[in-house]
Scaffold this active site. Structure first.
Site, PDB file in Angstrom:
ATOM      1  N   LYS A  66       1.118  -1.081  -0.137  1.00 54.83           N
ATOM      2  CA  LYS A  66      -0.027   0.157  -0.022  1.00 54.83           C
ATOM      3  C   LYS A  66       0.706   1.115  -0.125  1.00 54.83           C
ATOM      4  O   LYS A  66       0.569   2.267  -1.191  1.00 54.83           O
ATOM      5  CB  LYS A  66      -0.496   0.126   0.792  1.00 54.83           C
ATOM      6  CG  LYS A  66      -2.399   0.687   0.965  1.00 54.83           C
ATOM      7  CD  LYS A  66      -3.267   0.192   2.225  1.00 54.83           C
ATOM      8  CE  LYS A  66      -4.084   1.693   2.389  1.00 54.83           C
ATOM      9  NZ  LYS A  66      -4.256   1.955   3.791  1.00 54.83           N
ATOM     10  N   LYS A  85      12.187  -2.929   1.245  1.00 53.08           N
ATOM     11  CA  LYS A  85      10.597  -2.370   0.933  1.00 53.08           C
ATOM     12  C   LYS A  85      11.293  -0.566   1.245  1.00 53.08           C
ATOM     13  O   LYS A  85      11.337  -0.475   1.871  1.00 53.08           O
ATOM     14  CB  LYS A  85      10.281  -2.935   2.200  1.00 53.08           C
ATOM     15  CG  LYS A  85       9.235  -3.181   2.363  1.00 53.08           C
ATOM     16  CD  LYS A  85       7.965  -3.800   3.962  1.00 53.08           C
ATOM     17  CE  LYS A  85       6.665  -2.907   3.562  1.00 53.08           C
ATOM     18  NZ  LYS A  85       6.450  -3.845   4.596  1.00 53.08           N
ATOM     19  N   LEU A 133      15.293  -6.429   4.415  1.00 54.77           N
ATOM     20  CA  LEU A 133      14.767  -7.311   4.789  1.00 54.77           C
ATOM     21  C   LEU A 133      14.604  -9.132   4.072  1.00 54.77           C
ATOM     22  O   LEU A 133      15.736  -8.875   2.845  1.00 54.77           O
ATOM     23  CB  LEU A 133      13.064  -7.531   4.490  1.00 54.77           C
ATOM     24  CG  LEU A 133      12.034  -6.311   4.914  1.00 54.77           C
ATOM     25  CD1 LEU A 133      10.974  -6.253   4.063  1.00 54.77           C
ATOM     26  CD2 LEU A 133      12.034  -6.487   6.174  1.00 54.77           C
ATOM     27  N   TYR A 135      14.958 -11.607   2.347  1.00 51.34           N
ATOM     28  CA  TYR A 135      14.180 -12.649   0.720  1.00 51.34           C
ATOM     29  C   TYR A 135      13.686 -13.072   0.929  1.00 51.34           C
ATOM     30  O   TYR A 135      14.313 -14.946   1.335  1.00 51.34           O
ATOM     31  CB  TYR A 135      15.518 -12.091   0.066  1.00 51.34           C
ATOM     32  CG  TYR A 135      14.645 -13.120  -1.452  1.00 51.34           C
ATOM     33  CD1 TYR A 135      13.450 -12.567  -1.935  1.00 51.34           C
ATOM     34  CD2 TYR A 135      15.332 -14.030  -2.487  1.00 51.34           C
ATOM     35  CE1 TYR A 135      13.125 -13.081  -2.699  1.00 51.34           C
ATOM     36  CE2 TYR A 135      14.988 -14.478  -3.456  1.00 51.34           C
ATOM     37  CZ  TYR A 135      13.652 -13.770  -3.584  1.00 51.34           C
ATOM     38  OH  TYR A 135      13.192 -14.457  -5.247  1.00 51.34           O
ATOM     39  N   ALA A 136      12.129 -13.777   0.925  1.00 51.14           N
ATOM     40  CA  ALA A 136      11.533 -14.741   1.050  1.00 51.14           C
ATOM     41  C   ALA A 136      11.397 -15.256  -0.620  1.00 51.14           C
ATOM     42  O   ALA A 136       9.982 -14.564  -0.849  1.00 51.14           O
ATOM     43  CB  ALA A 136       9.955 -14.341   1.571  1.00 51.14           C
ATOM     44  N   ASP A 179      -1.691  -8.916  13.540  1.00 55.64           N
ATOM     45  CA  ASP A 179      -2.090  -8.771  12.742  1.00 55.64           C
ATOM     46  C   ASP A 179      -2.194  -9.583  11.448  1.00 55.64           C
ATOM     47  O   ASP A 179      -1.342 -10.062  10.595  1.00 55.64           O
ATOM     48  CB  ASP A 179      -1.720  -7.910  11.545  1.00 55.64           C
ATOM     49  CG  ASP A 179      -2.246  -7.085  10.432  1.00 55.64           C
ATOM     50  OD1 ASP A 179      -3.571  -7.237  10.159  1.00 55.64           O
ATOM     51  OD2 ASP A 179      -2.177  -6.530   9.457  1.00 55.64           O
ATOM     52  N   LYS A 181      -2.629 -13.052   9.212  1.00 58.37           N
ATOM     53  CA  LYS A 181      -3.455 -13.438   8.286  1.00 58.37           C
ATOM     54  C   LYS A 181      -2.614 -13.832   6.767  1.00 58.37           C
ATOM     55  O   LYS A 181      -1.204 -13.357   7.292  1.00 58.37           O
ATOM     56  CB  LYS A 181      -4.355 -12.052   8.021  1.00 58.37           C
ATOM     57  CG  LYS A 181      -3.734 -10.549   7.435  1.00 58.37           C
ATOM     58  CD  LYS A 181      -4.426 -10.070   7.404  1.00 58.37           C
ATOM     59  CE  LYS A 181      -4.020  -8.517   6.883  1.00 58.37           C
ATOM     60  NZ  LYS A 181      -4.579  -7.513   6.662  1.00 58.37           N
ATOM     61  N   ASN A 184       0.163 -11.499   5.274  1.00 60.34           N
ATOM     62  CA  ASN A 184       1.262 -10.928   5.687  1.00 60.34           C
ATOM     63  C   ASN A 184       2.167 -12.391   6.669  1.00 60.34           C
ATOM     64  O   ASN A 184       3.261 -12.276   7.654  1.00 60.34           O
ATOM     65  CB  ASN A 184       1.008 -10.323   7.138  1.00 60.34           C
ATOM     66  CG  ASN A 184       0.138  -8.774   7.194  1.00 60.34           C
ATOM     67  OD1 ASN A 184       0.186  -8.224   6.308  1.00 60.34           O
ATOM     68  ND2 ASN A 184      -0.985  -8.713   7.863  1.00 60.34           N
ATOM     69  N   THR A 215      -9.939  -5.367   6.039  1.00 57.43           N
ATOM     70  CA  THR A 215     -10.694  -6.787   7.037  1.00 57.43           C
ATOM     71  C   THR A 215     -11.121  -7.173   8.054  1.00 57.43           C
ATOM     72  O   THR A 215      -9.917  -6.508   8.849  1.00 57.43           O
ATOM     73  CB  THR A 215     -10.482  -7.611   5.825  1.00 57.43           C
ATOM     74  OG1 THR A 215     -11.364  -8.957   6.584  1.00 57.43           O
ATOM     75  CG2 THR A 215      -8.989  -8.369   6.070  1.00 57.43           C
TER      76      THR A 215
HETATM   77  P1  AMP Z   1       4.188  -6.017   1.701  1.00 58.34           P
HETATM   78  O1  AMP Z   1       3.856  -3.986   1.487  1.00 58.34           O
HETATM   79  O2  AMP Z   1       4.699  -6.181   2.438  1.00 58.34           O
HETATM   80  O3  AMP Z   1       2.843  -6.208   1.819  1.00 58.34           O
HETATM   81  O4  AMP Z   1       4.276  -6.125   0.774  1.00 58.34           O
HETATM   82  C1  AMP Z   1       3.574  -6.731  -0.798  1.00 58.34           C
HETATM   83  C2  AMP Z   1       4.481  -7.772  -1.866  1.00 58.34           C
HETATM   84  O5  AMP Z   1       5.551  -8.353  -1.609  1.00 58.34           O
HETATM   85  C3  AMP Z   1       4.175  -9.713  -0.787  1.00 58.34           C
HETATM   86  O6  AMP Z   1       2.736  -9.467  -1.087  1.00 58.34           O
HETATM   87  C4  AMP Z   1       4.910 -10.205  -1.548  1.00 58.34           C
HETATM   88  O7  AMP Z   1       4.672 -10.914  -2.545  1.00 58.34           O
HETATM   89  C5  AMP Z   1       6.708  -8.816  -1.859  1.00 58.34           C
HETATM   90  N1  AMP Z   1       6.984  -9.247  -0.436  1.00 58.34           N
HETATM   91  C6  AMP Z   1       7.535  -8.550   0.330  1.00 58.34           C
HETATM   92  N2  AMP Z   1       8.542  -8.376   1.281  1.00 58.34           N
HETATM   93  C7  AMP Z   1       8.700  -9.654   0.500  1.00 58.34           C
HETATM   94  C8  AMP Z   1      10.423 -10.618   0.825  1.00 58.34           C
HETATM   95  N3  AMP Z   1      10.719  -9.709   1.877  1.00 58.34           N
HETATM   96  N4  AMP Z   1      10.455 -11.349   0.196  1.00 58.34           N
HETATM   97  C9  AMP Z   1       9.877 -11.662  -1.072  1.00 58.34           C
HETATM   98  N5  AMP Z   1       8.831 -10.987  -1.090  1.00 58.34           N
HETATM   99  C10 AMP Z   1       8.280  -9.869  -0.355  1.00 58.34           C
END
Ligand code: AMP
Length: 330
Positions: A66, A85, A133, A135-136, A179, A181, A184, A215
């Site tokens: 967002k 991020k 962050l 990396y996932a 939070d 869900k 997250n 929500t």
């Molecule tokens: P967020 O701004 O945290 O809601 O992130 C938006 C989207 O970016 C998430 O739904 C993930 O698909 C992707 N994302 C956020 N953080 C990571 C991360 N550390 N590693 C991989 N993908 C991420």
């Protein structure tokens, strides 16, 4: 306008050198690299003291949030792959969530657990804040769930087991997530779940009223009523998550939010017939109106549904990457 300018100048994040603007380096397309085993981002950081955007090669966008985007990035010296991020200060000030971002950073930087997304640090420039962050690799649980519809009981139990462990850790550190869900929760290199997004989390005890936005689905009865809440709010949302993982929809889903509100208030849940008795038993012990009567997290780990489906040591399943889209499209 004047106020906003003032507010922007007052955005107090410890002074760090400004990096170059994002758009100058965002075109670089770095290949996906394995996470390093020995090179330590922390060691590099200790030597330098402060991060700047020039320390990173930026890759593709991983997702859109967002308040900004998330990019794949590689720290130049250690070659450590991270997710960066990027948040816009103006948007954060407009939405009045400065305190939330501050809390997210303060809390997430301190937590170390295999099922909690690491935050290695942060820096900022004139317009943006950058969160460094972990990396996932396999993206958002939300996307995986949407692709698969729902999970079988073994998979759901493994996820619930690992999230329970992460929440036990958070609570021991006096942190309530508030939070939990699928949006997250991210999925790491070994398909393990990682709690992310500590924007709503607080240090306990908390009697703060929450602004209700987004929500209602995961909010506990005490939260929607604005009553003081404790660690038990995370136990409630663990129950909601368990249901959504098994069914594909949250238990209090309804067309209108006032219907959801009533369903939560009186715990009106319909379990599809394919849900096992043991799973229902666990959910019915988590989704309890009186917070003190919810099953304690340590007992969740000993519940027969968890013991049967997710014995200690059983790792999360590996899904066929060909059916998965690495980018979050929601
Ligand atoms: P967020 O701004 O945290 O809601 O992130 C938006 C989207 O970016 C998430 O739904 C993930 O698909 C992707 N994302 C956020 N953080 C990571 C991360 N550390 N590693 C991989 N993908 C991420």
């Amino acid at each position: 306008m004047e106020n906003k300018k003032l507010a922007s100048d007052n955005f107090k994040v410890p002074a760090l050198p400004a990096g170059r603007p994002l758009h100058t380096s965002s075109k670089a397309n770095i290949p996906e690299i394995k996470e390093p085993t020995s090179a330590s981002l922390k060691n590099t950081h200790d030597k330098k003291n402060a991060w700047a955007l020039t320390d990173f090669d930026l890759g593709r966008a991983l997702g859109k949030g967002k308040f900004g985007n998330v990019y794949l990035a590689r720290e130049k010296e250690s070659r450590y792959v991270v997710a960066l991020k990027v948040l816009f200060k103006s948007q954060i000030l407009d939405a009045d969530i400065e305190h939330q971002v501050r809390r997210e950073v303060e809390i997430q930087c301190r937590l170390r657990h295999p099922n909690i997304l690491r935050m290695y640090g942060y820096f900022h420039d004139e317009k943006r804040i950058y969160l460094i962050l972990e990396y996932a690799k396999h993206g958002a649980l939300y996307v995986l769930l949407k692709q698969r519809g729902r999970f079988d009981e073994k998979t759901a139990a493994i996820y619930i087991r690992d999230l329970t462990k992460a929440l036990i850790y958070c609570h021991a550190k006096k942190v309530i997530h508030r939070d939990i869900k699928p949006e997250n929760i991210l999925i790491g290199h070994n398909w393990e779940l990682k709690i992310a997004d500590f924007g709503w989390s607080v240090h306990s005890p908390s009697s703060r009223r929450m602004t209700l936005c987004g929500t209602l689905d995961y909010l506990s009865p005490e939260m929607i009523e604005g009553k003081p809440h404790t660690y038990a709010v995370d136990i409630w949302s663990l129950g909601v998550l368990c249901y959504e993982l098994l069914v594909g929809l949250p238990p209090f889903d309804a067309k209108h939010s006032n219907q959801t509100y009533l369903k939560i208030r009186y715990v009106i849940i319909k379990y599809p017939e394919y849900i096992s008795e043991k799973a229902k038993d666990l959910m019915s012990k988590l989704l309890v109106v009186v917070p003190e009567h919810r099953l304690p997290l340590t007992s969740v780990l000993q519940h027969p549904w968890i013991l049967e489906n997710a014995p200690e040591g059983v790792p999360p399943p590996v899904f066929n990457p060909e059916n998965l889209h690495p980018n979050d499209k929601h």
